[in-house]
Design an enzyme around this catalytic site. Structure first.
Site, mmCIF file in Angstrom:
data_model
loop_
_atom_site.group_PDB
_atom_site.id
_atom_site.type_symbol
_atom_site.label_atom_id
_atom_site.label_comp_id
_atom_site.label_asym_id
_atom_site.label_seq_id
_atom_site.Cartn_x
_atom_site.Cartn_y
_atom_site.Cartn_z
ATOM 1 N N PHE A 85 1.007 -1.263 -0.005
ATOM 2 C CA PHE A 85 -0.127 0.027 0.001
ATOM 3 C C PHE A 85 0.833 1.286 -0.109
ATOM 4 C CE2 PHE A 85 -2.580 3.499 1.422
ATOM 5 C CZ PHE A 85 -3.931 3.143 0.936
ATOM 6 N N LYS B 141 2.783 10.618 7.653
ATOM 7 C CA LYS B 141 1.844 10.040 8.824
ATOM 8 C C LYS B 141 2.476 10.861 10.263
ATOM 9 C CE LYS B 141 -0.232 5.724 7.531
ATOM 10 N NZ LYS B 141 -1.630 6.070 7.258
ATOM 11 N N ASP C 120 9.068 2.353 1.573
ATOM 12 C CA ASP C 120 7.970 3.395 2.050
ATOM 13 C C ASP C 120 7.592 2.968 3.574
ATOM 14 O OD1 ASP C 120 5.417 4.011 2.554
ATOM 15 O OD2 ASP C 120 4.456 3.403 1.065
HETATM 16 C C1 LIG Z 1 2.958 2.509 3.891
HETATM 17 C C2 LIG Z 1 1.939 3.592 3.458
HETATM 18 N N1 LIG Z 1 2.300 4.251 2.304
HETATM 19 C C3 LIG Z 1 1.672 5.214 1.976
HETATM 20 C C4 LIG Z 1 0.253 5.515 2.638
HETATM 21 C C5 LIG Z 1 -0.392 6.799 2.121
HETATM 22 O O1 LIG Z 1 -0.385 7.896 3.081
HETATM 23 P P1 LIG Z 1 -1.220 9.145 2.663
HETATM 24 O O2 LIG Z 1 -2.854 8.486 3.357
HETATM 25 O O3 LIG Z 1 -0.862 10.217 3.744
HETATM 26 O O4 LIG Z 1 -1.643 9.383 1.272
HETATM 27 C C6 LIG Z 1 -0.023 4.862 3.668
HETATM 28 C C7 LIG Z 1 -1.256 5.204 4.347
HETATM 29 O O5 LIG Z 1 -1.917 4.493 4.964
HETATM 30 C C8 LIG Z 1 0.652 3.905 3.901
HETATM 31 O O6 LIG Z 1 0.230 3.103 5.170
#
Ligand SMILES: Cc1ncc(COP(=O)(O)O)c(C=O)c1O
Length: 383
Positions: free
Chosen positions: A131, A244, A216
């Site tokens: 994700f 986050k 990520d």
């Molecule tokens: C691993 C990871 N990457 C990217 C995102 C996306 O972040 P945002 O909602 O701030 O765009 C999330 C959101 O849950 C995430 O858990």
């Protein structure tokens, strides 16, 4: 009209909602408009690592906003400079520069673009169940036909391979691969912890084939897994995507880059990226993480939490897994109904896929609060 009716009337219905109205938070506790109290095991999906309502961040934000709230990055600014230096100091040695943005998806978007500009190659290999956000580029890297289908066609050149299976990844990484994009622990995908040997092989492959490794850490960053960044327990990446909990609850994202990353002037920018208010919040939040020993807390309390969860005798549990205070309880059945049962008992949790209860408490959670959560889980999962 009450709050629920008003939100339903005036906002697009893209979030599945829970039937409570949250109005306050303190530490690892949340409060609703009926005066009920909850132990927070969601942290706004990994945002509130330092807990709710922290005075240190509140003061920093207030003071910075009054001093200079915004400052477009065409001008230099001392608060932004200090945060960039701090992040580089905290990160593994080869990450030396920062690009600031506003969210996790934006951090990944930037990393995908930087991978292309740095290597001159177009393709990305990502993982099934990964994700990375839902903006157009990040969405193409995110796994899940249900997310992608309404917005097809996707950005071309992104392949998905099974997580933790090196041979599949090696076969997918070809001449045209610019970057491999991985989460050290897949969060949304079910709290699946990366294998260290796998990450070492991926690192070697990237070095051999001139491929950039993007980690990520939007969800795993800032102490969540028991180290400041999870990559410290795996391998150093060429780009580290953060968001986050970076700014203690204010919107902020960042990509930390190694020397292998280069981007032409003006080719990627962001109006709010690196604004001093968010930077001041981030500096204050990192101070809190350091001064309150929250990284160590995540490690010791994470081990304790997992151990207590493993002690629950229930036929419904398939597995308890995780790293630090990022924990998944996989059930042999759908986990959805238990989320509501737990809320009725004053505990807020998340799902990660259909069968996994995901626990991401603020890193300030106490042992007593963990015991209360474990007892609530014991009750709702009783055979
Ligand atoms: C691993 C990871 N990457 C990217 C995102 C996306 O972040 P945002 O909602 O701030 O765009 C999330 C959101 O849950 C995430 O858990």
């Amino acid at each position: 009209m009450n709050t629920q009716e008003r939100e339903e009337k005036y906002e697009l219905a893209v979030y599945p909602r829970r039937d409570i109205v949250l109005v306050g938070g303190q530490g690892a506790r949340l409060f609703d408009d009926q005066g009920r109290e909850y132990i927070d095991c969601a942290s706004n999906v990994g945002v509130s690592n330092i807990g709710h309502g922290h005075e240190t961040v509140a003061k920093a934000v207030y003071e910075q906003y009054l001093t200079l709230g915004n400052c477009y990055s065409m001008f230099y600014n001392p608060v932004r400079a200090r945060l960039a230096e701090k992040l580089v100091d905290l990160a593994p040695g080869n990450l030396k520069r920062v690009f600031f943005c506003n969210s996790g998806a934006e951090a990944n978007e930037a990393a995908l673009k930087f991978a292309r500009s740095s290597t001159g190659k177009p393709e990305i290999v990502a993982c099934m169940r990964g994700f990375h956000g839902k903006t157009m580029g990040a969405l193409a890297a995110t796994w899940g036909p249900e997310y992608q289908k309404p917005f097809a066609p996707m950005l071309p050149g992104i392949k998905h391979v099974p997580y933790n299976k090196f041979e599949k990844l090696e076969a997918a990484a070809g001449e045209q691969t610019a970057a491999i994009l991985l989460e050290p622990v897949q969060g949304e995908g079910g709290v699946r912890v990366g294998e260290r040997e796998y990450f070492q092989k991926v690192r070697d492959l990237c070095n051999d084939r001139n491929i950039l490794l993007i980690m990520d850490e939007v969800q795993t960053g800032f102490g969540r897994t028991g180290t400041m960044f999870a990559c410290e327990q795996f391998v150093p990446p060429d780009m580290l995507c953060l968001a986050k909990s970076l700014a203690g609850g204010l919107p902020m994202g960042a990509v930390l880059c190694s020397d292998r990353v280069s981007v032409p002037l003006k080719s990627h920018t962001s109006t709010f990226g690196g604004n001093p208010t968010a930077c001041a919040a981030a500096l204050a939040s990192i101070d809190v993480i350091e001064n309150e020993n929250l990284v160590q807390n995540a490690k010791t309390l994470g081990e304790y939490f997992q151990q207590q969860l493993r002690g629950i005798e229930s036929q419904k549990i398939r597995e308890v897994r995780g790293l630090g205070l990022m924990i998944g309880v996989e059930l042999k059945e759908k986990a959805g109904p238990y989320v509501q049962n737990l809320m009725d008992k004053g505990v807020i949790v998340l799902l990660a896929g259909a069968t996994v209860i995901r626990l991401l408490p603020p890193l300030v959670i106490s042992k007593e609060e963990i015991d209360t959560v474990v007892n609530a889980l014991k009750d709702v999962l009783a055979d």
